[in-house]
Scaffold this motif. Structure first.
Motif, short mmCIF file in Angstrom:
data_model
loop_
_atom_site.label_atom_id
_atom_site.label_comp_id
_atom_site.label_asym_id
_atom_site.label_seq_id
_atom_site.Cartn_x
_atom_site.Cartn_y
_atom_site.Cartn_z
N ALA A 1 24.91 -13.51 22.59
CA ALA A 1 25.74 -12.93 23.97
C ALA A 1 25.93 -13.76 24.93
N ASP A 2 26.05 -15.14 25.35
CA ASP A 2 26.08 -15.70 26.06
C ASP A 2 27.30 -16.11 25.71
N SER A 3 27.91 -16.07 26.47
CA SER A 3 29.51 -16.73 26.44
C SER A 3 29.54 -17.75 27.03
N GLU A 4 29.14 -18.18 27.30
CA GLU A 4 28.74 -20.39 27.59
C GLU A 4 28.33 -20.72 26.85
N ALA B 1 28.51 -18.96 23.07
CA ALA B 1 29.25 -18.99 22.49
C ALA B 1 30.42 -19.32 22.49
N SER B 2 30.62 -20.53 23.70
CA SER B 2 31.96 -21.38 23.38
C SER B 2 31.90 -21.97 22.72
#
Length: 193
Positions: A90-93, A95-96
């Motif tokens: 859920a954390d985009s940083e 997850a990337s």
């Protein structure tokens, strides 16, 4: 004839008390919770490697480990699958960094659960286990994270989310600190590889 019946009844009573004593001994020495936690493991998960690199069945189950309190491999895997991974993704940083992987999320969860179980005192192998999918878990953090270039602050964030989710799941502060210590040992092998 009364003597024979009395003797048989006396032996049956002693056997009953012996079985009860053995059950109490199991609880007192090994802990029934760890025995139950390990009961669902496959034979591979219930073995350890000795100094001759032979696979040897574990004969004693330790109940005073963090891994046992977390439910062993299966409990840790359930925590990762139900709490940690969804929060991390859920954390985009964070997850990337999970893009373009050759492993599936389930394979990563299973290998990480085995590593954590092992490092927290459980009976899982640290590395080298082959999953049902055919994926072989690796133990080298630099090799696992090679080419990912994960900065230190993202690793800190990752560890923080895992700790937060453990607290939300009801894990004790003592055990959260033990988990954090295990994760922290892996930092040098993950950072900027």
């Amino acid at each position: 004839m009364v003597f024979v019946q009395s003797k048989q009844h006396h032996v049956a009573e002693w056997v009953k008390y012996l079985v009860i004593a053995l059950m109490y001994g199991l609880v007192a020495i090994d802990g029934i919770s760890s025995a139950l936690a390990d009961s669902g493991k496959t034979p591979t998960q219930q073995t350890e490697i000795n100094e001759n690199n032979d696979s040897v069945p574990r004969l004693v189950v330790e109940s005073d480990t963090v891994a046992a309190r977390l439910g062993g491999y299966h409990g840790i895997l359930a925590f990762l699958h139900n709490f940690a991974v969804p929060a991390l993704l859920a954390d985009s940083e964070i997850a990337s960094f999970f893009g373009n992987l050759t492993q599936t999320p389930a394979e990563i969860e299973q290998c990480l659960a085995m590593m954590l179980d092992h490092d927290l005192g459980g009976s899982s192998r640290h590395s080298g286990a082959t999953l049902e999918s055919g994926h072989r878990c690796r133990g080298s953090m630099p090799k696992i994270h090679q080419g990912r270039n994960i900065p230190d602050e993202v690793i800190t964030k990752f560890f923080g989310i895992v700790s937060q989710q453990a607290e939300l799941a009801g894990v004790s502060q003592f055990d959260i600190k033990a988990i954090a210590k295990v994760l922290e040992r892996s930092r040098p092998g993950i950072r900027n590889k």
